[in-house]
Design a protein around this motif. Structure first.
Motif, PDB file in Angstrom:
ATOM      1  N   LEU A  82     -41.074 -49.194  27.190  1.00 51.63           N
ATOM      2  CA  LEU A  82     -40.077 -49.025  26.141  1.00 51.63           C
ATOM      3  C   LEU A  82     -38.732 -48.672  26.763  1.00 51.63           C
ATOM      4  CD1 LEU A  82     -39.452 -48.808  23.041  1.00 51.63           C
ATOM      5  CD2 LEU A  82     -39.946 -46.347  23.282  1.00 51.63           C
ATOM      6  N   TYR A  83     -37.693 -49.418  26.391  1.00 50.05           N
ATOM      7  CA  TYR A  83     -36.317 -49.165  26.823  1.00 50.05           C
ATOM      8  C   TYR A  83     -35.518 -48.799  25.572  1.00 50.05           C
ATOM      9  CZ  TYR A  83     -37.721 -52.213  30.778  1.00 50.05           C
ATOM     10  OH  TYR A  83     -38.361 -52.813  31.835  1.00 50.05           O
ATOM     11  N   ARG A  84     -34.879 -47.618  25.588  1.00 45.81           N
ATOM     12  CA  ARG A  84     -34.127 -47.179  24.406  1.00 45.81           C
ATOM     13  C   ARG A  84     -32.676 -46.864  24.766  1.00 45.81           C
ATOM     14  NH1 ARG A  84     -36.964 -42.367  21.386  1.00 45.81           N
ATOM     15  NH2 ARG A  84     -37.663 -41.724  23.475  1.00 45.81           N
ATOM     16  N   PRO A  85     -31.732 -47.214  23.883  1.00 50.65           N
ATOM     17  CA  PRO A  85     -30.331 -46.827  24.114  1.00 50.65           C
ATOM     18  C   PRO A  85     -30.182 -45.318  24.049  1.00 50.65           C
ATOM     19  CG  PRO A  85     -30.529 -48.512  22.395  1.00 50.65           C
ATOM     20  CD  PRO A  85     -31.906 -48.013  22.667  1.00 50.65           C
ATOM     21  N   ALA A  86     -29.261 -44.799  24.851  1.00 53.36           N
ATOM     22  CA  ALA A  86     -29.033 -43.348  24.858  1.00 53.36           C
ATOM     23  C   ALA A  86     -28.558 -42.875  23.496  1.00 53.36           C
ATOM     24  CB  ALA A  86     -28.014 -42.993  25.938  1.00 53.36           C
ATOM     25  N   ASN A  87     -27.734 -43.674  22.824  1.00 52.32           N
ATOM     26  CA  ASN A  87     -27.205 -43.304  21.511  1.00 52.32           C
ATOM     27  C   ASN A  87     -27.550 -44.414  20.522  1.00 52.32           C
ATOM     28  OD1 ASN A  87     -25.786 -40.848  22.419  1.00 52.32           O
ATOM     29  ND2 ASN A  87     -24.478 -42.311  23.529  1.00 52.32           N
ATOM     30  N   ALA A  88     -28.838 -44.533  20.264  1.00 52.38           N
ATOM     31  CA  ALA A  88     -29.302 -45.599  19.382  1.00 52.38           C
ATOM     32  C   ALA A  88     -28.790 -45.382  17.968  1.00 52.38           C
ATOM     33  CB  ALA A  88     -30.828 -45.642  19.380  1.00 52.38           C
ATOM     34  N   VAL A  89     -28.374 -46.483  17.339  1.00 52.43           N
ATOM     35  CA  VAL A  89     -27.926 -46.411  15.957  1.00 52.43           C
ATOM     36  C   VAL A  89     -29.115 -46.619  15.034  1.00 52.43           C
ATOM     37  CG1 VAL A  89     -25.621 -47.223  16.529  1.00 52.43           C
ATOM     38  CG2 VAL A  89     -27.379 -48.873  15.907  1.00 52.43           C
ATOM     39  N   ALA A  90     -29.059 -46.038  13.870  1.00 54.76           N
ATOM     40  CA  ALA A  90     -30.126 -46.220  12.882  1.00 54.76           C
ATOM     41  C   ALA A  90     -30.179 -47.681  12.451  1.00 54.76           C
ATOM     42  CB  ALA A  90     -29.885 -45.307  11.690  1.00 54.76           C
ATOM     43  N   GLN A  91     -31.401 -48.168  12.283  1.00 53.48           N
ATOM     44  CA  GLN A  91     -31.626 -49.552  11.858  1.00 53.48           C
ATOM     45  C   GLN A  91     -30.978 -50.551  12.828  1.00 53.48           C
ATOM     46  OE1 GLN A  91     -33.719 -50.315   8.942  1.00 53.48           O
ATOM     47  NE2 GLN A  91     -34.141 -48.247   9.730  1.00 53.48           N
ATOM     48  N   GLY A  92     -31.098 -50.220  14.116  1.00 52.82           N
ATOM     49  CA  GLY A  92     -30.534 -51.084  15.137  1.00 52.82           C
ATOM     50  C   GLY A  92     -31.446 -52.261  15.466  1.00 52.82           C
ATOM     51  N   PRO A  93     -30.994 -53.151  16.352  1.00 54.34           N
ATOM     52  CA  PRO A  93     -31.783 -54.329  16.715  1.00 54.34           C
ATOM     53  C   PRO A  93     -32.781 -54.019  17.828  1.00 54.34           C
ATOM     54  CG  PRO A  93     -29.678 -54.436  17.803  1.00 54.34           C
ATOM     55  CD  PRO A  93     -29.651 -53.175  16.974  1.00 54.34           C
ATOM     56  N   ALA A  94     -33.771 -54.878  17.953  1.00 57.17           N
ATOM     57  CA  ALA A  94     -34.772 -54.736  19.014  1.00 57.17           C
ATOM     58  C   ALA A  94     -35.216 -56.106  19.490  1.00 57.17           C
ATOM     59  CB  ALA A  94     -35.970 -53.933  18.533  1.00 57.17           C
ATOM     60  N   VAL A  95     -35.656 -56.155  20.733  1.00 57.30           N
ATOM     61  CA  VAL A  95     -36.210 -57.370  21.328  1.00 57.30           C
ATOM     62  C   VAL A  95     -37.559 -57.028  21.923  1.00 57.30           C
ATOM     63  CG1 VAL A  95     -35.960 -59.044  23.207  1.00 57.30           C
ATOM     64  CG2 VAL A  95     -33.988 -58.463  21.778  1.00 57.30           C
ATOM     65  N   VAL A  96     -38.535 -57.866  21.654  1.00 52.15           N
ATOM     66  CA  VAL A  96     -39.867 -57.720  22.235  1.00 52.15           C
ATOM     67  C   VAL A  96     -40.024 -58.785  23.314  1.00 52.15           C
ATOM     68  CG1 VAL A  96     -42.352 -57.784  21.807  1.00 52.15           C
ATOM     69  CG2 VAL A  96     -40.810 -56.809  20.087  1.00 52.15           C
ATOM     70  N   PHE A  97     -40.355 -58.356  24.533  1.00 47.60           N
ATOM     71  CA  PHE A  97     -40.559 -59.282  25.650  1.00 47.60           C
ATOM     72  C   PHE A  97     -42.049 -59.505  25.854  1.00 47.60           C
ATOM     73  CE2 PHE A  97     -41.463 -59.664  30.301  1.00 47.60           C
ATOM     74  CZ  PHE A  97     -41.021 -60.965  30.450  1.00 47.60           C
ATOM     75  N   VAL A  98     -42.422 -60.760  26.108  1.00 47.26           N
ATOM     76  CA  VAL A  98     -43.823 -61.137  26.317  1.00 47.26           C
ATOM     77  C   VAL A  98     -43.968 -61.667  27.745  1.00 47.26           C
ATOM     78  CG1 VAL A  98     -45.788 -62.382  25.378  1.00 47.26           C
ATOM     79  CG2 VAL A  98     -43.808 -61.903  23.916  1.00 47.26           C
ATOM     80  N   HIS A  99     -44.703 -60.939  28.588  1.00 46.00           N
ATOM     81  CA  HIS A  99     -44.877 -61.422  29.969  1.00 46.00           C
ATOM     82  C   HIS A  99     -45.722 -62.685  30.005  1.00 46.00           C
ATOM     83  CE1 HIS A  99     -49.090 -60.221  30.489  1.00 46.00           C
ATOM     84  NE2 HIS A  99     -48.817 -58.997  30.088  1.00 46.00           N
ATOM     85  N   GLY A 100     -45.644 -63.417  31.099  1.00 46.87           N
ATOM     86  CA  GLY A 100     -46.374 -64.663  31.244  1.00 46.87           C
ATOM     87  C   GLY A 100     -47.744 -64.464  31.871  1.00 46.87           C
TER      88      GLY A 100
END
Length: 827
Positions: free
Chosen positions: A575-593
């Motif tokens: 899990l990678y999180r922004p230091a100052n995450a905004v509420a209802q912010g965006p996210a990306v899910v990475f899928v390894h090969g």
């Protein structure tokens, strides 16, 4: 005065270039951009040491490295004391070095190896080398024979031995293509009559026939001094061995299918200016090579092929076959159900399955041997004792898996196996308990013993040279760590030697006293260390590979979190999180090969470009989740086989459950989640976009499998069986059957000379999307790239498109006008 001015000008002109060449202080990396992180890693990140091995005298550690930022790595050496800087090994020096691989005699006093197609013998005490062969033909597979008295090797599919005492070379086998020629006697009755008539009528013919018979008698007498001619038709021969007593030559016969249709991949951008076809592979379900174990009994001058009919369970059919007597249980869309309509419904015949033998493996005293035998459907592995005189095998262990057999130390071949020094017990690895562990079995009484146990994996196992201690690599402390351990020969507690959190890849010195350790942590690429081979010893760093530019950025240490999947399983993720995450912010899910690969761990990822891209995304306010979904490595058999007969099942729901965790625990907006990945990760991305369109708003599918019926046999057959036997598994696992479900923005990227997942795969899906009248997708093609991209320009273009996809579709309140915003690639 003018003279002085001219002299001053001359001095300035001479000194100006020198001033210009003075290196400037290294620039900080600054804010991350795709252009920066997708550069040639050798030029700005650094190249980690690899392929580590010890010199035979233990005075040097050798490894591949590239601190000079050249186009290719070079061979380096360093003293294990760490008292000197690593030094490049010149080409002239390399020519005199023994090969890093080879075979040792039982006492570790000699080593035999192949180098440049010739065979050499190294005396480890004197460090002197003898060249055994010097031929235009290639000699391979060197080993010791007759309990160390001879050296054996293979030339042109025949076995030879060389005697160090006399220098004599002896041919031990004589394999010949085609059928055995007749003895000159006709088989047909009319032909025999005519022959007899000719001999009766003509004296000249009788004399010639008598001369021929005399020559044949002479040749037959001479033939007794040579190996028997063995005619093998159109088969190939491999794995030639001489038994320790010299009585048997064992070999594997391989019969290639008579007809195979091989997929061609066209290469459009070529040096010739013409399109050139690349011959690649067959597709899953194509006829496969048949294997047999042959034996030449020198004493009896006869050959035979070993049979396996008595193997327990050889006629046992896979459980999935029963499903075809009943209606399909798994829900499928109309497209998928239609594709599965050709499924066979008849009861399968109770026929014997085909197998592949590995071995034999002889005990050091030469008195016993065993084989590893695997069914070609990979659902059974038998370890059997071999009695070549009686042509008999005796079962020692059977591992059965209704999915498929694999795992650390097991693989798809013989696996990690051997004899204990008592010449009575065989050791091997098995997933019998659900995790790969170390076992022994006594060939005299069949008694089996587990040497290790627990909810962790033994990832590597080897005996010390004195055969008193096990050297083990395992993830016993945490699934995301790899450490080196000692264990007594007969089992017992593991003694942990390495302690640094991360991964420790260990190579033991010839005397067993020192360890060369390739170590890395999540934020630190691999470096070479050295330490004493004992618990608590200090690690000393030998290399420094990263550049000041790379080190100037504060790379994030991702959290290792667990996701509670809907079936109760714990799924690990980064899990990678922004230091100052905004509420209802965006996210990306990475899928390894790869499917069977681990990435939610505590060491430097092989997906280092993606790791850096995730740091860039976090800088832009995204939360990133990188999941070790079902099918991943490092977590035992149940996770490994969790995708059996349904890829896009649990592996996909693990990502959906991960998206749910992001919204419920980490404040991510459920309307602003994207997904991306390559190869198997691209496949999951397609399944997510087609079957979970309300969960993932945008997705980037890179070099994706779109239809498993078009992938290779070796990988796919294990997981989905053959398409003509298990069409339901293929129908529900192939994204092309679900394409009608696409709602979000889809970017697809694919190399046009991909010899793994063929470009045809993505072309077929594109045609399907066109026919479905879907408009929110785009395809970017890369004319010179294979499956794994090489060119920095290709990496940069691809990841700019991925970033644009997410920025356009996950950041704004509404999608940008004019299409999906998935990029500007060709459709």
């Amino acid at each position: 005065m003018m003279h002085q001015l001219r002299l001053l000008g001359l001095l300035l002109a001479v000194s100006a270039p020198a001033l210009a060449q003075t290196p400037a202080a290294p620039a900080a990396l600054g804010p991350l951009t795709v252009d920066k992180i997708m550069r040639d890693p050798a030029q700005w990140l650094g190249t980690a040491p690899s392929s580590v091995y010890w010199s035979e005298d233990g005075r040097r550690i050798l490894f591949n490295w590239n601190p000079d930022k050249n186009r290719r790595d070079s061979l380096y050496q360093v003293a294990p004391t760490g008292s000197a800087t690593p030094r490049k090994v010149s080409w002239r020096e390399q020519r005199t070095l023994p090969a890093s691989t080879g075979e040792y005699d039982a006492s570790y006093t000699r080593k035999v190896y192949e180098k440049d197609g010739d065979i050499y013998l190294l005396d480890l005490k004197t460090q002197k080398t003898r060249r055994i062969t010097n031929t235009a033909e290639r000699e391979t597979e060197p080993n010791f024979a007759l309990r160390g008295k001879l050296v054996s090797y293979v030339r042109s599919q025949n076995l030879y031995t060389w005697d160090p005492a006399t220098g004599e070379t002896t041919q031990r086998s004589d394999f010949r293509k085609g059928s055995k020629p007749s003895n000159g006697q006709p088989n047909d009755k009319s032909e025999r009559y005519l022959r007899a008539q000719q001999l009766a009528l003509f004296e000249v013919i009788r004399q010639k026939d008598q001369d021929r018979q005399a020559r044949e008698r002479q040749q037959k007498a001479l033939a007794k001094l040579r190996p028997k001619a063995i005619y093998i038709g159109q088969q190939q021969v491999s794995n030639l061995q001489l038994s320790p007593d010299g009585r048997y030559v064992t070999y594997t016969l391989m019969q290639e299918p008579s007809s195979e249709k091989v997929a061609l991949v066209p290469s459009f951008v070529t040096a010739s200016g013409f399109t050139e076809d690349i011959s690649t592979r067959t597709k899953v379900g194509a006829p496969q090579t048949a294997y047999e174990l042959g034996m030449y009994d020198v004493a009896r001058d006869t050959t035979f092929v070993l049979g396996y009919r008595e193997l327990k369970g050889l006629d046992e059919q896979p459980a999935y076959r029963k499903e075809y007597q009943l209606p399909a249980k798994a829900p499928m869309p109309a497209d998928s159900a239609k594709a599965a309509a050709t499924a066979k419904k008849e009861k399968p015949a109770n026929e014997l399955r085909r197998v592949q033998p590995f071995g034999p493996f002889w005990s050091e005293d030469g008195q016993r041997a065993f084989l590893v035998v695997r069914s070609t459907d990979n659902k059974d592995r038998w370890i059997v004792a071999l009695d070549p005189a009686a042509q008999k095998i005796t079962l020692l262990d059977r591992q059965r898996d209704e999915a498929w057999i694999n795992g650390p130390g097991i693989g798809y071949g013989a696996g990690n196996v051997g004899w204990l020094p008592d010449n009575r017990r065989v050791w091997f690895q098995s997933e019998e308990t659900g995790y790969s562990h170390l076992y022994t079995v006594d060939v005299t009484n069949g008694q089996k013993k587990a040497l290790t146990s627990g909810k962790f994996e033994i990832q590597k196992a080897q005996l010390s040279r004195d055969q008193k201690t096990w050297y083990l690599s395992a993830n016993a402390t945490h699934p995301g760590e790899q450490h080196f351990y000692h264990m007594r020969l007969d089992g017992g507690p593991l003694q942990q030697i390495t302690t640094r959190t991360g991964a420790n890849e260990v190579t033991v010195s010839p005397d067993g006293k020192t360890l060369a350790v390739r170590y890395s942590y999540a934020t630190k690429p691999w470096e070479l260390f050295v330490m004493d081979n004992k618990a608590g010893a200090k690690m000393r760093q030998l290399t420094h590979s990263t550049t000041p530019e790379f080190e100037s950025y504060p790379w994030r240490d991702p959290e290792i979190v667990t996701i509670k999947a809907r079936d109760g399983a714990d799924v690990y993720a980064r899990l990678y999180r922004p230091a100052n995450a905004v509420a209802q912010g965006p996210a990306v899910v990475f899928v390894h090969g790869a499917g069977y690969l681990q990435n939610a761990h505590k060491w430097w990822s092989q997906y280092f470009r993606e790791y850096m891209f995730h740091n860039l995304l976090v800088d832009k306010g995204y939360t990133v989740l990188d999941i070790d979904y079902r099918g991943s490595a490092g977590y035992g058999r149940d996770v490994r086989t969790g995708i059996y007969r349904y890829m896009g099942g649990k592996d996909l729901t693990d990502h959906v459950d991960g998206a749910k965790l992001l919204t419920e625990k980490y404040g991510v907006s459920a309307q602003r989640i994207g997904i991306y990945g390559g190869s198997y990760g691209g496949f999951i991305t397609l399944m997510a976009m087609f079957t979970q369109p309300d969960v993932f708003r945008a997705g980037a599918a890179l070099r994706s499998v779109t239809d498993w019926a078009h992938y290779n046999h070796g990988y796919t057959d294990n997981i989905l069986n053959e398409p003509y036997n298990d069409s339901l598994a293929y129908a529900r696992s192939s994204p092309i059957n679900y394409a009608s479900g696409l709602k979000g923005a889809l970017l697809m990227c694919h190399g046009m000379v991909d010899t793994n997942v063929h470009f045809q795969d993505i072309v077929r899906l594109s045609q399907r999307l066109i026919e479905l009248k879907k408009e929110n997708w785009e395809l970017a093609v890369y004319p010179v790239e294979d499956h794994g991209f090489v060119e920095p320009s290709s990496w940069t273009d691809e990841y700019k498109r991925i970033l644009k996809l997410f920025e356009t579709n996950l950041k704004p309140a509404e999608p940008a006008s004019g299409g999906s915003g998935a990029g500007t690639g060709a459709r």
